[in-house]
Design a protein around this motif. Structure first.
Motif, PDB file in Angstrom:
ATOM      1  N   PHE A 281       0.865  -1.185   0.000  1.00  0.00           N
ATOM      2  CA  PHE A 281       0.000   0.000   0.000  1.00  0.00           C
ATOM      3  C   PHE A 281       0.901   1.235   0.000  1.00  0.00           C
ATOM      4  O   PHE A 281       1.736   1.392   0.898  1.00  0.00           O
ATOM      5  N   VAL A 282       0.730   2.092  -0.979  1.00  0.00           N
ATOM      6  CA  VAL A 282       1.610   3.262  -1.094  1.00  0.00           C
ATOM      7  C   VAL A 282       0.785   4.543  -0.987  1.00  0.00           C
ATOM      8  O   VAL A 282       0.768   5.367  -1.883  1.00  0.00           O
ATOM      9  N   GLY A 283       0.055   4.626   0.126  1.00  0.00           N
ATOM     10  CA  GLY A 283      -0.849   5.764   0.307  1.00  0.00           C
ATOM     11  C   GLY A 283      -2.230   5.449  -0.229  1.00  0.00           C
ATOM     12  O   GLY A 283      -2.914   6.323  -0.774  1.00  0.00           O
ATOM     13  N   ALA A 284      -2.650   4.202  -0.065  1.00  0.00           N
ATOM     14  CA  ALA A 284      -3.966   3.771  -0.580  1.00  0.00           C
ATOM     15  C   ALA A 284      -5.084   4.405   0.254  1.00  0.00           C
ATOM     16  O   ALA A 284      -4.993   4.475   1.487  1.00  0.00           O
ATOM     17  N   ARG A 285      -6.122   4.857  -0.417  1.00  0.00           N
ATOM     18  CA  ARG A 285      -7.274   5.469   0.256  1.00  0.00           C
ATOM     19  C   ARG A 285      -8.154   4.361   0.857  1.00  0.00           C
ATOM     20  O   ARG A 285      -8.407   3.339   0.195  1.00  0.00           O
ATOM     21  N   ALA A 286      -8.581   4.550   2.111  1.00  0.00           N
ATOM     22  CA  ALA A 286      -9.434   3.549   2.760  1.00  0.00           C
ATOM     23  C   ALA A 286     -10.408   4.239   3.706  1.00  0.00           C
ATOM     24  O   ALA A 286     -10.164   5.371   4.147  1.00  0.00           O
ATOM     25  N   TYR A 287     -11.513   3.571   3.994  1.00  0.00           N
ATOM     26  CA  TYR A 287     -12.566   4.148   4.846  1.00  0.00           C
ATOM     27  C   TYR A 287     -12.693   3.298   6.109  1.00  0.00           C
ATOM     28  O   TYR A 287     -12.854   2.068   6.027  1.00  0.00           O
ATOM     29  N   ARG A 288     -12.642   3.937   7.241  1.00  0.00           N
ATOM     30  CA  ARG A 288     -12.682   3.191   8.507  1.00  0.00           C
ATOM     31  C   ARG A 288     -14.064   2.603   8.754  1.00  0.00           C
ATOM     32  O   ARG A 288     -15.084   3.238   8.488  1.00  0.00           O
ATOM     33  N   ILE A 289     -14.074   1.365   9.283  1.00  0.00           N
ATOM     34  CA  ILE A 289     -15.328   0.725   9.705  1.00  0.00           C
ATOM     35  C   ILE A 289     -15.193   0.427  11.192  1.00  0.00           C
ATOM     36  O   ILE A 289     -14.244  -0.248  11.601  1.00  0.00           O
ATOM     37  N   GLY A 290     -16.124   0.893  11.993  1.00  0.00           N
ATOM     38  CA  GLY A 290     -16.018   0.711  13.447  1.00  0.00           C
ATOM     39  C   GLY A 290     -15.014   1.708  14.012  1.00  0.00           C
ATOM     40  O   GLY A 290     -14.395   2.481  13.289  1.00  0.00           O
TER      41      GLY A 290
END
Ligand SMILES: Cc1cc2nc3c(=O)[nH]c(=O)nc-3n(C[C@H](O)[C@H](O)[C@H](O)COP(=O)(O)OP(=O)(O)OC[C@H]3O[C@@H](n4cnc5c(N)ncnc54)[C@H](O)[C@@H]3O)c2cc1C
Length: 552
Positions: A281-290
């Motif tokens: 992962f090189v700065g991958a966008r992700a959305y937190r769950i919980g």
């Protein structure tokens, strides 16, 4: 003209022999119609309303999908990191049959049925679909099970509702585009890193918050990252507040490729149609769950469901191996008699049949508990612990089982065209991933000591079969004693869990009135058995057990 010349045959000069004493092709074979134990288990555990759909899928799986699966395995997926111009693309190419098989499975609800129709029995029916599917093409089961299992986690994040809805849509859309443009989605999972898989607290991937809305940037890696062409992945990473769970999409909403790179594909023992990658992962966008710091608790809901599918998958591998052995032995004569009529072979086949039925019966019983869990605390407790018990034992049994079935075919069972070598390579996998054997056993101890209601649920299940067989009554009594200090018994955990699994399997078979129940109890609980399969007591009801396994 000499006498020698007149003996040369004048016709069929190249025919050296007559092909004889070989079984007919295995497929087409209706995997639903020919499996009474499955049909009964589905009805018993509450999935009867879905029988018509299971019948359709059983016929499809045992015909078209079975035939296509051979090429999907032979032609392994290929990683293409760049296109011809040098742009990074991080794509995996699969054989076209892989896509057709995945499409058929998704459209028939192998991943989505329990979410598209949340009615009693839908988890049992989806479990049965998964069992039918896995018999012919276990590689695609990996993205199917992860897609199915991700939904309860995704539902924790209202902003990600579209993802859960598009799993329930039961559509296959393999295009690499943002999910807003897709009719259906698939999901994968990234937990395991180089420094530790069982102990995910050792995860080192860093998640840096980007916005108040729960967006993060991920930097780090995953050491195993299967089905990397999925549309999104549930990933664990270290946020400022601790290990947390994220959804990482493959494509961002604006169509840009998310910032992760597939480094290489694993060169695996089996599971060849499915790709398992290493990823960075090189700065991958992700959305937190919980919440931050609640990553393990959040993703555990997914893992509970994938572990059930490991049980179902190993039960399916056993069933296909058994079906192949029975098919061969019904048509192959040795020493003047069909193999299926040779007394010693009947013992082998019957022993395989009861092991296979017990694996299925326990898996489907757990699927019912998953169905009932949201409104029944006792069933929730049962699902919690019986998943770990069953994942350990059913998966552990598959490799030796497949080898024994393979041997029933003699040399033909060692040849790829028979499907058995493929099953044999696949068989160890379910006991390794999703928490290897020891991890399941430790999880059982943890449940017994920290969640006493789980132990009570197990004992209640055994009580339900009290008086039906002496061997089970004796085992249940000794398990009650073992429970008392189970939490201190780490060294002996495997034996405890094995006994629990056998007792549960016996209880389900006895209550179902299965013809396999008595031989199962005597051999597995009563000590009337050797270390190898094919060692049932000599007065077991071989005709009933073997007849049931190949009925239909
Ligand atoms: C083909 C394949 C595909 C995979 N795909 C994915 C994927 O998509 N996503 C993903 O996140 N992971 C994936 N995995 C990884 C898999 O889940 C892990 O390999 C597994 O959980 C074990 O972790 P590990 O390899 O780090 O082994 P370790 O954690 O090092 O464990 C090694 C052994 O030690 C045992 N052990 C661990 N702790 C204890 C203890 N306290 N006491 C006794 N024994 C213990 C384990 O049971 C195991 O047998 C995949 C694995 C394979 C083989």
């Amino acid at each position: 003209m000499s006498g020698f010349e007149t003996k040369v045959p004048q016709t069929n000069a190249f025919q050296t022999h007559v092909v004889d004493n070989q079984p007919p092709e295995f497929a087409p074979r209706d995997l639903w119609a020919t499996d009474p134990a499955l049909r009964e288990a589905v009805a018993r555990e509450g999935g009867a309303a879905f029988a018509d759909r299971l019948a359709v899928y059983g016929a499809l799986a045992g015909d078209e999908l079975y035939r296509l699966s051979f090429d999907a395995h032979r032609d392994k997926p290929r990683l293409r990191t760049h296109d011809r111009f040098g742009h990074r693309i991080d794509t995996v190419e699969f054989h076209p049959h892989y896509h057709r098989i995945l499409q058929a499975a998704l459209e028939h609800g192998v991943a989505g049925l329990s979410w598209s129709e949340e009615v009693p029995g839908s988890h049992v029916a989806r479990g049965a679909l998964s069992y039918l599917h896995h018999q012919v093409e276990p590689g695609t089961s990996c993205p199917l099970t992860m897609t199915h299992a991700a939904v309860p986690v995704l539902r924790h994040a209202p902003a990600l509702r579209e993802w859960a809805d598009k799993v329930a849509a039961s559509q296959y859309d393999p295009r690499d585009v943002p999910i807003a443009q897709k009719a259906g989605v698939t999901l994968g999972m990234g937990m395991t890193e180089k420094q530790g898989g069982s102990d995910v607290r050792a995860n080192a991937t860093i998640a840096t918050p980007l916005s108040e809305a729960g967006e993060y940037s991920l930097v780090g890696h995953k050491w195993f990252f299967s089905a990397p062409m999925c549309d999104g992945f549930l990933v664990l990473a270290q946020a400022p507040g601790g290990l947390s769970c994220f959804l990482m999409p493959r494509r961002l909403p604006d169509g840009a490729k998310n910032a992760f790179q597939l480094m290489r594909l694993k060169d695996k023992l089996g599971d060849w149609s499915n790709a398992s990658s290493e990823v960075e992962f090189v700065g991958a966008r992700a959305y937190r769950i919980g919440d931050e710091g609640r990553g393990i608790a959040t993703i555990l809901e997914m893992v509970m469901l994938t572990r059930l599918d490991c049980m179902l998958g190993s039960a399916a591998e056993m069933r296909m191996a058994l079906a192949q052995a029975l098919h061969h032995c019904r048509h192959r004569k040795v020493f003047g008699k069909l193999l299926i009529d040779q007394p010693l072979m009947r013992n082998v086949l019957a022993d395989l049949a009861i092991e296979s039925e017990a694996a299925l019966a326990l898996s489907m019983r757990v699927a019912r508990a998953v169905d009932a869990a949201p409104h029944d605390p006792a069933e929730a407790a049962f699902a919690r612990i019986a998943t770990a018990v069953g994942k350990y034992w059913v998966c552990k049994r598959a490799p030796a089982f497949v080898n024994e079935a393979q041997e029933c075919l003699g040399g033909a069972g060692y040849v790829e065209e028979s499907i058995l070598p493929r099953l044999y390579r696949q068989a160890p996998l379910n006991s390794i991933w999703e928490g290897s054997g020891n991890i399941q056993c430790l999880d059982v101890l943890r449940a017994l000591s920290r969640e006493p209601e789980t132990g009570q649920a197990l004992l209640a299940e055994l009580d339900g079969a009290h008086g039906l067989h002496r061997a089970l009554d004796d085992t249940a009594a000794s398990l009650r004693v073992s429970f008392a200090d189970a939490k201190n018994a780490e060294t002996g955990a495997r034996l405890l869990v094995e006994h629990l699994a056998l007792a549960l399997q016996a209880a389900v078979l006895l209550r179902a009135g299965s013809p396999a129940a008595d031989a199962f109890c005597r051999s597995r609980l009563g000590g009337e058995h050797g270390l190898a399969l094919g060692t049932l007591p000599m007065d077991a009801d071989f005709a009933a057990i073997v007849g049931r396994a190949h009925a239909g």
